[in-house]
Write a protein that holds these residues in place. Structure first.
Motif, PDB file in Angstrom:
ATOM      1  N   ILE A  89      -1.370 -40.637 -10.000  1.00  0.00           N
ATOM      2  CA  ILE A  89      -0.375 -40.956  -8.958  1.00  0.00           C
ATOM      3  C   ILE A  89      -0.735 -40.215  -7.675  1.00  0.00           C
ATOM      4  CG2 ILE A  89       2.062 -40.720  -8.293  1.00  0.00           C
ATOM      5  CD1 ILE A  89       1.874 -42.763 -10.424  1.00  0.00           C
ATOM      6  N   GLN A  99       2.401 -45.742 -12.783  1.00  0.00           N
ATOM      7  CA  GLN A  99       3.739 -45.502 -12.240  1.00  0.00           C
ATOM      8  C   GLN A  99       4.791 -45.559 -13.354  1.00  0.00           C
ATOM      9  OE1 GLN A  99       4.383 -44.821  -8.852  1.00  0.00           O
ATOM     10  NE2 GLN A  99       6.399 -44.272  -9.629  1.00  0.00           N
ATOM     11  N   ASP A 103       7.170 -42.511 -14.578  1.00  0.00           N
ATOM     12  CA  ASP A 103       8.623 -42.706 -14.567  1.00  0.00           C
ATOM     13  C   ASP A 103       9.214 -42.450 -15.954  1.00  0.00           C
ATOM     14  OD1 ASP A 103       8.546 -43.347 -11.899  1.00  0.00           O
ATOM     15  OD2 ASP A 103       8.884 -45.501 -12.174  1.00  0.00           O
ATOM     16  N   TYR A 120      11.081 -34.574  -9.935  1.00  0.00           N
ATOM     17  CA  TYR A 120      10.356 -35.314  -8.899  1.00  0.00           C
ATOM     18  C   TYR A 120       8.970 -34.744  -8.665  1.00  0.00           C
ATOM     19  CZ  TYR A 120      12.662 -31.793  -5.856  1.00  0.00           C
ATOM     20  OH  TYR A 120      13.143 -30.640  -5.290  1.00  0.00           O
ATOM     21  N   VAL A 130       7.678 -39.586  -6.459  1.00  0.00           N
ATOM     22  CA  VAL A 130       8.458 -40.094  -7.593  1.00  0.00           C
ATOM     23  C   VAL A 130       9.716 -39.241  -7.701  1.00  0.00           C
ATOM     24  CG1 VAL A 130       8.494 -40.479 -10.088  1.00  0.00           C
ATOM     25  CG2 VAL A 130       6.354 -40.756  -8.824  1.00  0.00           C
ATOM     26  N   SER A 139      18.506 -41.114  -4.858  1.00  0.00           N
ATOM     27  CA  SER A 139      17.072 -40.867  -4.994  1.00  0.00           C
ATOM     28  C   SER A 139      16.602 -40.064  -3.788  1.00  0.00           C
ATOM     29  CB  SER A 139      16.309 -42.192  -5.048  1.00  0.00           C
ATOM     30  OG  SER A 139      14.920 -41.947  -5.033  1.00  0.00           O
ATOM     31  N   GLU A 141      13.246 -39.956  -3.268  1.00  0.00           N
ATOM     32  CA  GLU A 141      11.916 -40.495  -3.046  1.00  0.00           C
ATOM     33  C   GLU A 141      11.757 -40.814  -1.559  1.00  0.00           C
ATOM     34  OE1 GLU A 141       9.588 -44.236  -4.872  1.00  0.00           O
ATOM     35  OE2 GLU A 141      10.506 -42.868  -6.333  1.00  0.00           O
TER      36      GLU A 141
END
Length: 178
Positions: A89, A99, A103, A120, A130, A139, A141
């Protein structure tokens, strides 16, 4: 003045039987009162000592569990930092399989500890690539955390554990990075 004089007179008018009864009663009760008071003082002191010992044992147990929690979280952060899929990643645009693996791995870690709110991954610039978080939390992200001490320490190759109030969440939390 007459009253105090009459009370004195009343004590003088007691029969020898009443006087002896009072003397014997005092002779019997006074040692009991003294012993009871002594036992109360000694008993209280013993109970306080026992309570202090119990509190010390409890605090040692809690400290041990807390130390184990910190150690376990440090190991988790180190495992993630050396995961080959995480490196894929970080190396560039990740394929869908990588990915999904990251996750899934982050979700398992999040679910493994009820105290975790976020797991994260930051790139070398501090960008969150992530973000897996508890349901109901936003989130993160795409956020940049380049100036956070936990990012700076991890970037230098150090593991980092600290308790701090999050700038975004405004909540006290523990931060583990590697």
């Amino acid at each position: 003045m007459k009253r105090s004089h009459s009370k004195r007179k009343l004590a003088h008018n007691w029969s020898i039987r009443k006087k002896l009864t009072v003397v014997f009663l005092l002779a019997a009760l006074l040692p009991l009162i003294i012993i009871s008071d002594y036992q109360l003082i000694v008993g209280t002191s013993i109970l306080n000592g026992m309570a202090e010992e119990e509190l010390e044992l409890l605090s040692m147990g809690v400290a041990g569990r807390f130390d184990q929690l910190l150690s376990d979280n440090k190991v988790t952060a180190l495992q993630l930092s050396s995961d080959p899929t995480v490196y894929r990643i970080l190396e560039g645009p990740a394929d869908a399989q990588a990915q999904k693996e990251v996750d899934d791995r982050f979700l398992k870690i999040l679910e493994s500890n009820s105290f975790y709110e976020y797991v994260y991954l930051l790139d070398t610039d501090g960008l969150v690539l992530v973000s897996i978080q508890r349901e109901g939390l936003p989130s993160i992200e795409g956020n940049f955390y380049w100036d956070r001490n936990y990012f700076l320490q991890a970037r230098e190759g150090n593991t980092y554990i600290d308790a701090l109030v999050g700038r975004s969440s405004k909540q006290l939390g523990f931060y583990f990075t590697a």
